[in-house]
Design an enzyme around this catalytic site. Structure first.
Site, mmCIF file in Angstrom:
data_model
loop_
_atom_site.group_PDB
_atom_site.id
_atom_site.type_symbol
_atom_site.label_atom_id
_atom_site.label_comp_id
_atom_site.label_asym_id
_atom_site.label_seq_id
_atom_site.Cartn_x
_atom_site.Cartn_y
_atom_site.Cartn_z
ATOM 1 N N SER A 150 -13.346 -0.873 -1.150
ATOM 2 C CA SER A 150 -13.531 -2.096 -1.928
ATOM 3 C C SER A 150 -13.861 -3.302 -1.048
ATOM 4 O O SER A 150 -14.470 -4.266 -1.514
ATOM 5 C CB SER A 150 -12.277 -2.395 -2.755
ATOM 6 O OG SER A 150 -11.132 -2.481 -1.928
ATOM 7 N N HIS A 200 -8.449 -8.271 0.407
ATOM 8 C CA HIS A 200 -9.812 -8.554 -0.027
ATOM 9 C C HIS A 200 -10.223 -9.962 0.396
ATOM 10 O O HIS A 200 -9.382 -10.774 0.786
ATOM 11 C CB HIS A 200 -9.921 -8.347 -1.539
ATOM 12 C CG HIS A 200 -9.684 -6.924 -1.933
ATOM 13 N ND1 HIS A 200 -8.433 -6.458 -2.271
ATOM 14 C CD2 HIS A 200 -10.524 -5.856 -1.991
ATOM 15 C CE1 HIS A 200 -8.516 -5.157 -2.541
ATOM 16 N NE2 HIS A 200 -9.765 -4.772 -2.373
ATOM 17 N N ASP A 212 -4.191 -11.183 -2.193
ATOM 18 C CA ASP A 212 -3.534 -9.925 -1.834
ATOM 19 C C ASP A 212 -3.501 -9.691 -0.330
ATOM 20 O O ASP A 212 -2.916 -8.726 0.142
ATOM 21 C CB ASP A 212 -4.217 -8.736 -2.535
ATOM 22 C CG ASP A 212 -5.662 -8.522 -2.089
ATOM 23 O OD1 ASP A 212 -6.136 -9.251 -1.207
ATOM 24 O OD2 ASP A 212 -6.319 -7.624 -2.652
#
Length: 603
Positions: free
Chosen positions: A458, A582, A579
């Site tokens: 991601s 990211h 978080d």
């Protein structure tokens, strides 16, 4: 007659409480993420062996004295011992979540229900919940999987043991049967574990963890505590204590040094731990052992007697007082405060709920409390404690909201939400329409990215548009939650489609550890390519393991270079979304430029 025979056989073994204390302290230290106890999860394995030994020892003693096993009575005793504290904890956690995060409580209803019925470990397996790799909010009752395994054992084992005694009345034959079961369970863990992947399936499974409990049971068959004599020679005592001390030393070293992602832990490590624990138990239960008396000192026995309460209460306190699962490690003062709350809750639970219910005098105990005016202070203390928990959560959540509102909108919306992070759809990105002009000749070259492939998770999706802007024509293949174990498959697929460039960047490791031999195998097949391995920055326990493995492997190949994102992003909090993993737009731009810089160096 039964009472006369029964009484002399029972004796208190303080060394066992000492071992319980060491085990629960190891687990608590592990959940506090203390580096000196990185193998503290082994404490649960110690508890499994202890449970197998003590329960089987008790049942065999009952059979010897009465020639029968009262299975229903055994079940009721176990439920009275275990269920009240767990239900009290679940109720308090539910109240806390209702007051602070009602939606989170709804999302955890399966965890609550499965825990009450002692099938939580299978619920987690069925829903593929990782014990090790989680980016969303951590469940405050995630530690109850181990109690489910123990309770399943308590339900099945008295019946199985009764049948075993009937078919194999001789201890030698019964012991042989148990060792066969131990072998089957241990082999199941070894064969089902896939190196380099998330080990949660074999970690949670009753089938793959049963060998620890069965080793304890086998020890009880061959070394029953009630048959051991205190009359031993000085040489035998010394030998016992030396063996036990050596076993204890090995256990402490394992707690200090074990890495939860080591392949060896699931191939033979847990089995070795169980055997070492069995040796320690064999020494501690012997009445002639001095080690048992040493571990039976008052502080350790106190902790040992409260070990179940401490285990029940420690995890929700740690998780709920640190709502951000990706926050940095706690400071000394915060740990001390949380420990004080854990101990307080454990003492109250043990004294006013667990022991009265277990001894059958719960109502009498509370009548005495009310009669001596202790009830009001206890209610006041409980209300104060709950209010403190709720206020702490409110303040923490409010601080997070204010912090997010203070950020630019572009940063607030950066990264993937929790639902997207759990999505597992393969989405290759190959659009090369975004182009721009730059002063640098390398970037200015027409479709310079045609010879470059970026494979990742991601994080790759975060930087997708930025690398395409800097490197027109680059092939970007990103997938949420992707592991390094998938890299070979992606490489083969891209090669088949003719989209594998001469320069390959691999950004994998954010989601967990990997098998170094598999990575080497893939690199061996790409000797004609220039490869780049990107280190990771993730506030998870596997971060250093992943980065060390990447550097170690890269050193063995002339055509492999390291792009050190971990070092480049140090102390750059503005690069990260909330978080901590990211990227914000600023972070994504910097990340893309870092890749370009390393590519230029090898042109």
């Amino acid at each position: 007659m039964s009472g006369k025979l029964d009484q002399p056989m029972k004796r208190y073994m303080p060394g066992i409480d000492g071992l319980r204390a060491i085990s629960v302290l190891a687990v608590i230290a592990y959940h506090f993420d203390l580096k000196w106890a990185q193998g503290g999860l082994l404490g649960v394995g110690v508890f499994f062996v202890l449970s197998g030994y003590l329960i089987t020892d008790q049942l065999l003693m009952e059979w010897t004295v009465n020639k029968r096993i009262l299975i229903w009575n055994f079940w009721m005793k176990r439920f009275r011992r275990l269920l009240p504290a767990m239900l009290s904890m679940l109720i308090l956690v539910a109240v806390w979540l209702v007051a602070t995060e009602p939606t989170r409580l709804l999302s955890l209803k399966g965890d609550f229900i499965s825990s009450v019925f002692y099938v939580n470990n299978w619920f987690l397996i069925f829903h593929e919940v990782s014990y090790f790799e989680s980016f969303g909010p951590v469940s405050p009752i995630g530690h109850l999987w181990s109690l489910s395994i123990e309770e399943q054992f308590y339900v099945i084992w008295p019946i199985a043991l009764f049948i075993g005694i009937r078919f194999a009345p001789r201890r030698g034959k019964l012991l042989l049967y148990l060792l066969v079961l131990v072998s089957v369970s241990a082999m199941a863990m070894t064969l089902m574990y896939v190196p380099g992947t998330d080990p949660s399936r074999v970690y949670y499974g009753t089938d793959t963890r049963a060998f620890a409990i069965l080793i304890g049971a086998a020890l009880a068959v061959g070394w029953p505590s009630w048959k051991l004599s205190e009359k031993t020679s000085p040489a035998a005592r010394i030998s016992l204590d030396m063996i036990g001390a050596l076993g204890l030393l090995v256990l402490l070293i394992l707690i200090h040094r074990t890495n939860e992602y080591e392949d060896s832990l699931y191939q033979y490590g847990f089995l070795s731990l169980s055997l070492v624990t069995a040796v320690i138990i064999a020494v501690l239960v012997h009445p002639g052992s001095h080690l048992g008396k040493i571990l039976g000192c008052r502080p350790l026995t106190w902790l040992g007697k409260h070990s179940y309460s401490l285990y029940i209460w420690h995890y929700p306190v740690i998780i709920l007082m640190r709502p951000d699962a990706n926050s940095e490690r706690l400071g000394f003062t915060e740990i001390l405060l949380q420990l004080a709350i854990i101990v307080l809750l454990s003492v109250l639970s043990y004294k006013y709920i667990e022991e009265p219910i277990r001894r059958g005098n719960f109502r009498a105990k509370w009548r005495v409390i009310r009669r001596h005016d202790r009830f009001k202070p206890m209610i006041g203390l409980s209300v104060t404690l709950i209010s403190f928990f709720i206020a702490h959560s409110w303040i923490t959540n409010a601080t997070k909201v204010q912090s997010e509102m203070a950020q630019p909108a572009s940063i607030q919306n950066t990264g993937l939400n929790d639902d997207q992070k759990m999505t597992d759809l393969h989405q290759p990105f190959t659009n090369d329409n975004q182009q721009t002009n730059h002063d640098d000749d390398f970037v200015n070259s027409t479709n310079i990215g045609n010879s470059i492939t970026l494979i990742g998770d991601s994080l790759t999706l975060d930087v997708d548009s930025y690398v395409k802007e800097l490197l027109p024509g680059i092939v970007v293949d990103g997938l949420v939650g992707r592991q390094m174990s998938c890299a070979q498959e992606i490489v083969d697929e891209l090669q088949l489609k003719g989209k594998l460039g001469d320069h390959i960047i691999i950004e994998l490791g954010t989601n967990g550890v990997f098998n170094k031999s598999k990575l080497r195998s893939m690199l061996d097949s790409l000797q004609d390519k220039q490869l780049y391995l990107v280190t990771t920055r993730v506030s998870k326990s596997w971060q250093n393991t992943v980065n060390d493995a990447l550097r170690e492997v890269a050193n063995d190949y002339q055509n492999v270079k390291i792009i050190d994102w971990y070092s480049a992003s140090e102390n750059r909090s503005e690069f990260f979304a909330k978080d901590g993993v990211h990227l914000t737009p600023e972070g994504a731009r910097f990340y893309a430029s870092l890749l370009v810089e390393h590519l230029k160096q090898n042109e």
